[in-house]
Motif scaffolding. Structure first.
Motif, short mmCIF file in Angstrom:
data_model
loop_
_atom_site.label_atom_id
_atom_site.label_comp_id
_atom_site.label_asym_id
_atom_site.label_seq_id
_atom_site.Cartn_x
_atom_site.Cartn_y
_atom_site.Cartn_z
N ARG A 31 45.79 69.43 66.10
CA ARG A 31 46.06 70.06 67.39
C ARG A 31 44.75 70.51 68.04
NH1 ARG A 31 50.31 74.78 66.96
NH2 ARG A 31 51.45 73.06 66.06
N GLU A 32 43.90 71.13 67.23
CA GLU A 32 42.60 71.55 67.76
C GLU A 32 41.78 70.36 68.24
OE1 GLU A 32 42.08 75.48 64.92
OE2 GLU A 32 40.62 73.86 64.78
N ASP A 33 41.87 69.27 67.51
CA ASP A 33 41.11 68.07 67.92
C ASP A 33 41.62 67.53 69.25
OD1 ASP A 33 39.57 68.26 65.70
OD2 ASP A 33 40.65 66.74 64.54
N GLU A 34 42.94 67.56 69.43
CA GLU A 34 43.50 67.05 70.69
C GLU A 34 43.05 67.92 71.86
OE1 GLU A 34 47.69 65.59 70.75
OE2 GLU A 34 47.65 66.33 68.70
N VAL A 35 43.07 69.25 71.66
CA VAL A 35 42.65 70.15 72.74
C VAL A 35 41.15 69.98 72.98
CG1 VAL A 35 42.57 72.52 73.57
CG2 VAL A 35 44.50 71.79 72.19
N ARG A 36 40.42 69.76 71.91
CA ARG A 36 38.97 69.59 72.07
C ARG A 36 38.64 68.35 72.92
NH1 ARG A 36 33.92 70.66 68.25
NH2 ARG A 36 32.44 70.36 69.89
N ARG A 37 39.40 67.28 72.68
CA ARG A 37 39.17 66.07 73.48
C ARG A 37 39.43 66.35 74.96
NH1 ARG A 37 40.82 63.30 68.82
NH2 ARG A 37 43.02 63.42 69.28
N LEU A 38 40.50 67.09 75.24
CA LEU A 38 40.81 67.44 76.63
C LEU A 38 39.72 68.37 77.19
CD1 LEU A 38 42.85 67.28 78.98
CD2 LEU A 38 43.99 69.27 78.02
#
Lengths: 50, 157
Positions: B5-12
């Motif tokens: 989840r953190e990785d997905e938000v980081r990409r955004l």
């Protein structure tokens, strides 16, 4: 950077555009956001458990 | 909070943070406020990721609400200043004709709709979803806002 018509094809001509200067975030902004979110999550978990 | 989840938000974050901060700064007229608003929007996205269907729309909706709260506070402050500065009009900053200034004079619902749709690039459906109102209402507020902005801009010329 001035983004004319940001908001799609129906951006009204009478509205002025926003002047945007987009720069990359500082080196630890993501870290600060992540720490703040984790703190908040811990507080919520603690409040629910109490 | 899971790592994925953190990785997905980081990409955004890498794609959208700079623009969200610039957008908030332009509307707040203050870079530190713009930075705070953008960081707060991402913080809320991280804490609510699993329940957010449209992350980009969510970010702009949070930022617009935070800016709106700030505008309300400033309006209250201006009213108070006007009251305290009775007879000393120069003590109260006047309108400067900027986008920020024009939008700040709209009623709340029109202001949020204009910010999200015209300046944030959200679709009518996304704006309606985040304002918890039907699309027809949002469309009507946009028409009303454009009419009042057009009249304000003509007055300013």
């Amino acid at each position: 950077m001035t983004l004319e018509g940001w908001g799609g094809d129906d951006f009204p001509r009478e509205l002025p555009a926003l002047d945007l200067t987009v720069t990359p975030p500082g080196p630890d902004v993501w870290g600060a956001v992540l720490r703040r979110a984790r703190r908040r999550r811990r507080r919520v978990v603690a409040a629910v458990a109490a | 909070m899971s790592r994925s989840r953190e990785d997905e938000v980081r990409r955004l974050f890498e794609v959208e943070y700079g623009r969200l901060r610039a957008w908030s700064t332009a509307l707040a007229g203050d870079s530190s406020v713009g930075e705070d608003v953008a960081q707060e929007a991402f913080t809320r996205l991280l804490t609510r990721w699993s329940s957010v269907a449209e992350p980009r729309a969510f970010l702009y909706a949070v930022a617009a609400n935070l800016l709106n709260d700030r505008w309300r506070q400033q309006q209250r402050k201006r009213t108070l200043l006007r009251f305290l500065a009775f007879g000393a009009a120069e003590a109260v900053p006047g309108p400067d004709g900027s986008v920020r200034d024009l939008i700040s004079q709209l009623p709340d619902r029109q202001r949020i709709a204009v910010l999200l749709h015209y300046y944030g690039g959200l679709s009518l459906r996304e704006v309606a979803h985040h304002m918890h109102k039907p699309e027809g209402s949002v469309r009507r507020w946009l028409v009303e806002a454009r009419a009042s902005l057009r009249s304000d801009l003509e007055d300013a010329r």
